[in-house]
Design a protein around this motif. Structure first.
Motif, short mmCIF file in Angstrom:
data_model
loop_
_atom_site.label_atom_id
_atom_site.label_comp_id
_atom_site.label_asym_id
_atom_site.label_seq_id
_atom_site.Cartn_x
_atom_site.Cartn_y
_atom_site.Cartn_z
N TYR A 143 0.85 -1.20 0.00
CA TYR A 143 0.00 0.00 0.00
C TYR A 143 0.87 1.24 0.00
N ARG A 144 0.54 2.16 -0.87
CA ARG A 144 1.32 3.42 -0.92
C ARG A 144 1.11 4.20 0.37
N TYR A 145 -0.12 4.19 0.88
CA TYR A 145 -0.44 4.86 2.16
C TYR A 145 -1.20 3.85 3.03
N PRO A 146 -0.46 3.04 3.81
CA PRO A 146 -1.11 1.98 4.60
C PRO A 146 -2.21 2.52 5.52
N LEU A 147 -3.29 1.72 5.66
CA LEU A 147 -4.41 2.10 6.51
C LEU A 147 -4.32 1.45 7.88
N VAL A 148 -3.48 0.42 8.00
CA VAL A 148 -3.34 -0.31 9.27
C VAL A 148 -1.90 -0.22 9.73
N ASP A 149 -1.71 0.04 11.01
CA ASP A 149 -0.38 0.08 11.62
C ASP A 149 -0.18 -1.25 12.34
N GLY A 150 0.70 -2.08 11.81
CA GLY A 150 0.87 -3.42 12.35
C GLY A 150 2.08 -3.56 13.24
N ALA A 175 -3.72 3.20 11.08
CA ALA A 175 -2.63 4.12 10.74
C ALA A 175 -3.14 5.55 10.80
N LYS A 176 -2.22 6.47 10.90
CA LYS A 176 -2.58 7.89 10.96
C LYS A 176 -3.39 8.29 9.72
N TYR A 177 -3.00 7.72 8.56
CA TYR A 177 -3.66 8.09 7.30
C TYR A 177 -5.15 7.72 7.30
N ALA A 178 -5.55 6.73 8.13
CA ALA A 178 -6.96 6.31 8.16
C ALA A 178 -7.88 7.45 8.59
N GLU A 179 -7.30 8.49 9.17
CA GLU A 179 -8.11 9.65 9.57
C GLU A 179 -8.86 10.25 8.38
N VAL A 180 -8.24 10.22 7.19
CA VAL A 180 -8.89 10.84 6.03
C VAL A 180 -10.17 10.10 5.64
N LEU A 181 -10.32 8.86 6.11
CA LEU A 181 -11.52 8.08 5.82
C LEU A 181 -12.55 8.15 6.94
N LEU A 182 -12.08 8.31 8.17
CA LEU A 182 -12.97 8.16 9.32
C LEU A 182 -13.30 9.46 10.06
N ALA A 183 -12.52 10.51 9.82
CA ALA A 183 -12.65 11.72 10.63
C ALA A 183 -14.06 12.30 10.62
N LYS A 195 -0.69 17.36 5.32
CA LYS A 195 -0.54 16.52 6.52
C LYS A 195 -0.04 15.12 6.18
N PHE A 196 -0.54 14.53 5.11
CA PHE A 196 -0.21 13.14 4.81
C PHE A 196 0.63 12.95 3.54
N GLY A 197 0.82 14.01 2.78
CA GLY A 197 1.52 13.88 1.50
C GLY A 197 3.03 13.67 1.66
N ASP A 198 3.63 13.15 0.61
CA ASP A 198 5.08 12.95 0.58
C ASP A 198 5.57 13.08 -0.85
N ASP A 199 6.89 12.98 -1.03
CA ASP A 199 7.47 13.12 -2.37
C ASP A 199 7.24 11.85 -3.17
N ARG A 200 7.28 12.00 -4.49
CA ARG A 200 7.14 10.84 -5.39
C ARG A 200 8.26 9.84 -5.14
N ARG A 201 7.91 8.56 -5.14
CA ARG A 201 8.91 7.50 -4.92
C ARG A 201 9.39 6.90 -6.24
N SER A 202 8.47 6.71 -7.18
CA SER A 202 8.81 6.03 -8.44
C SER A 202 9.09 7.06 -9.53
N PRO A 203 10.37 7.26 -9.88
CA PRO A 203 10.67 8.21 -10.95
C PRO A 203 10.13 7.71 -12.29
N ILE A 204 9.71 8.62 -13.14
CA ILE A 204 9.21 8.26 -14.46
C ILE A 204 10.30 8.62 -15.48
N VAL A 205 10.86 7.60 -16.09
CA VAL A 205 11.98 7.78 -17.03
C VAL A 205 11.70 6.93 -18.27
N GLU A 206 11.69 7.56 -19.43
CA GLU A 206 11.49 6.78 -20.66
C GLU A 206 12.75 6.00 -20.98
N ARG A 207 12.60 4.71 -21.20
CA ARG A 207 13.72 3.84 -21.54
C ARG A 207 13.38 3.03 -22.77
#
Length: 748
Positions: free
Chosen positions: A101-108, A132-140, A477-489
């Protein structure tokens, strides 16, 4: 006509065909709507929604203590999801895995699997979890009048139809699912990018997919590997809702070794090492000497590939591995979701975000309306409380003297039933003098809030501004930088069998009777090898093990063999006819090796020939290729290598002692045929074998031609050939007496 049949006994029956059709349709709709596809609003399948809601009901917020996963699963299947506990637990595990999951909903807490084996998680009696903290966006906002409630499977509890997501979660974590007749494959995306695109669409409702792709260039997987799909292909995916994308591992060089530091989404390093090792065992990766897995806590992915030598082309090796292992993977994209109309459909990016904005604005409107009702109710209660404060003696008198004070209070002070009940429930301590100021302050604040709520609810512009503000706050609050660079190969190509062969020097030897073998190195004496009784050395060619062995037979057909498959020269070889199928009675008259671009002269002793390349001589067919057309009575001459030298001369010598030399450039290059005239010989004389070519060769300026006539030999330097130079196709000049009966030649 109806499918329902009522019998004589009054029993109802239905045709089997109609019953099965209806039963299968009902089952299909259940799987589509209640199991396999996510809802556009919160991006969750029913089991995921029920897990998140059940955890919130258990008080498992992000700041709460962990609880055994079995407790959560028990509540989920006992209250909301009457299915197997293992299926519910696997769904819960998936939401807790940061590599899934890119933004996990459960903290295990405990063993929740690994990228190498996502299903290696511990049993639910061992693991613990909370939201997880991110679950707030669904339940708040779930308790703020935003949710439609449905009865659970046994009607004893209510569960939310869709959670009030504050961001387009359907794109953020993605999902896969197979229903009946349809499937969904939504890749994960970056929260900040999706929010920025959504805000742009909110401000520009007619924005095209191309505009939105300026904010969302592509998916963003929970891995650092590259997305190598081209920009146009990604745009097409978002325009149609369907397509495929590719990811490729990231690698570099360290001290001569190849080090892989990031793997594609859902790829296992253990499996990749196994795939590479299998190729090494099958001798399909001769350029790789060793493999190591150096992954640890600090370096979650570190696969080391050790080349055999420093001369190995790492780019070529990795291109081959990208094409043949999970170091590069393809992912299907199918943006199929249940829309806000309750129907499944594949949607383009702009359609998906537009519908989500409708869902979000409706959710916010319901939240504001719910709050407005609460504010107005509180204001009524405060008004009643203020009335009691101002008329405390009269209120107390009515309560003390009346048997039924509520209707009397309602009539005396013009109250509604709720206000009267509130007055009757009020404690005497609330009538203290200090309470008046608190009541007035609260009334003022609530009246201001009520006015603001009414303004927002009555203005679409203010509502959109609020939605935008909350979207940006969630992204912050929950955003972060892109992880997967997009590069044409460029597309990776697997190395051919020929490319994978080692380039070792070898000598291929052919005997008179057609037995062939291969010896390592170039320093062997072919004539000194052992031969079968009555057999002798005929031809030898020196080359490399990854070059083909090319033969030409007495009919003018050419053949090729894979040199690395030839038997060792330690034995006596094998008959070449075991691999090739030449015409009956044909003998082999030439053997040669070299690069495919190597030029050669192919000729007949009738004086005809042409230049060709080794590539043009090769044939995968065991029956060979018709290369040289022979005039009647003519025979094939051995192939002659043509050097890269513009000043080189072709020299042809006949049995009558005639020599003609001319520039190589005068002879045409052909793929097959009879060729052009090299030296002029009458056709009748060739047929009767009265005159024919003894030898054809090519000389450069630094070489010497030696003619052997019986026991005599004559050496001619390059400059001495000038007197024999003429136009191609002429008769040539006679050699000096004593050198006219040429048996053989040598060029040094």
């Amino acid at each position: 006509m109806t499918d329902l049949i009522i019998g004589d006994d009054g029993e109802e029956s239905i045709a089997l065909k109609a019953f099965t059709e209806k039963a299968y349709l009902d089952y299909s709709m259940y799987v589509i709507l209640d199991r396999a596809l996510p809802h556009l609003g919160d991006g969750l399948k029913p089991v995921q929604r029920r897990i998140v809601y059940a955890m919130s009901e258990l008080g498992l917020a992000n700041n709460a203590k962990f609880k055994k996963s079995a407790r959560t699963v028990g509540d989920v299947i006992g209250k909301f999801h009457p299915h197997g506990d293992s299926a519910a637990y696997e769904a819960m595990v998936l939401m807790a895995q940061p590599f899934s999951y890119r933004y996990p909903l459960v903290d295990g807490q405990g063993n929740w699997g690994s990228p190498d084996n996502p299903k290696s998680f511990a049993a639910m009696r061992y693991t613990e979890a909370r939201l997880a903290k991110y679950a707030e966006v669904l339940l708040a906002e779930a308790g703020q009048g935003t949710v439609e409630w449905l009865p659970n499977f046994d009607g004893t509890l209510d569960e939310p139809k869709v959670l009030p997501a504050q961001v387009p979660n359907v794109l953020l974590n993605g999902t896969t699912g197979i229903a009946v007749g349809m499937a969904t494959d939504i890749p994960p995306h970056n929260l900040r990018e999706v929010v920025n695109a959504t805000v742009h669409l909110l401000e520009n409702p007619k924005a095209s997919v191309e505009e939105l792709c300026e904010f969302i260039p592509g998916p963003d997987m929970p891995t650092d590997a590259e997305i190598i799909t081209g920009k146009n292909d990604l745009l097409k995916i978002y325009q149609t809702g369907r397509g495929a994308l590719r990811m490729r591992a990231i690698w570099g060089r360290e001290d001569g070794d190849i080090v892989v530091t990031a793997l594609p989404f859902q790829s296992s390093g253990e499996k990749i090492l196994e795939q590479i090792a299998n190729q090494m065992q099958a001798k399909k990766l001769p350029m790789v000497a060793d493999l190591r897995d150096e992954s640890d806590h600090e370096n979650p992915t570190r696969l080391v590939i050790v080349p055999r030598t420093n001369r190995v082309d790492a780019e070529q090796v990795m291109n081959h591995l990208f094409a043949t292992t999970d170091l590069e993977r393809s992912y299907r994209v199918n943006l199929n979701v249940i829309g806000i109309d309750g129907k499944p459909k594949v949607k383009a990016l702009n359609t998906m975000l537009s519908e989500w904005l409708v869902f979000r604005q409706d959710t916010v409107r319901r939240r504001l309306q719910y709050r407005l009702e609460k504010v107005e109710e509180r204001l009524l209660r405060l008004a009643a409380l203020m009335l009691v404060y101002l008329n405390v003696d009269e209120v107390i008198h009515i309560i003390r003297t009346e048997d039924h004070p509520k209707p009397v209070l309602m009539e005396r002070f013009d109250l509604i039933e709720m206000q009267a009940d509130y007055i009757l429930d009020t404690r005497l301590r609330q009538l203290a003098r200090l309470e008046e100021m608190k009541i007035l302050e609260e009334q003022e604040a609530l009246e201001k809030e009520r006015d603001d709520l009414n303004k927002t609810l009555s203005s679409d512009r203010r509502l959109k501004t609020l939605v935008k503000k909350e979207l940006l706050a969630a992204a912050d609050k929950f955003g972060d930088d892109r992880r997967s660079p997009i590069v044409e190969r460029a597309e990776a190509q697997a190395l051919s069998e020929q490319d994978l062969l080692t380039s070792d020097p070898i000598t291929v030897v052919l005997s008179d009777k057609g037995w062939i073998r291969s010896a390592k190195g170039h320093d062997i004496d072919p004539a000194a090898l052992s031969y079968k009784s009555g057999d002798n050395f005929k031809f030898a060619a020196r080359g490399k093990s990854n070059q083909p062995t090319v033969l030409i037979d007495s009919t003018g057909r050419s053949y090729s063999l894979a040199s690395h498959t030839l038997p060792s020269a330690r034995g006596q070889g094998e008959p070449v006819t075991g691999r090739l199928n030449p015409p009956s009675g044909a003998t082999f008259e030439g053997l040669i090796m070299g690069e495919g671009s190597q030029k050669l002269i192919i000729s007949s002793d009738a004086g005809y020939g042409f230049i060709t390349t080794l590539d043009d001589m090769t044939s995968k067919n065991s029956k060979g290729k018709n290369l040289l057309n022979l005039p009647k009575g003519a025979r094939v001459m051995p192939p002659v290598l043509v050097p890269e030298d513009d000043t080189a001369l072709v020299a042809a010598i006949t049995n009558e002692g005639r020599l003609l030399a001319f520039p190589v450039a005068e002879l045409p290059q052909l793929a097959r045929g009879k060729g052009n005239k090299i030296i002029n010989i009458a056709g009748a004389r060739v047929e009767e074998r009265l005159e024919f070519v003894v030898a054809v060769t090519v000389l450069t300026s630094k070489q010497v031609l030696t003619l052997y006539s019986g026991k005599k030999k004559k050496s001619m330097k390059f400059a001495e050939l000038n007197e024999y130079v003429g136009e191609r196709g002429r008769r040539g000049l006679k050699l000096p007496r004593g050198s006219q009966k040429v048996d053989s030649i040598d060029v040094q």
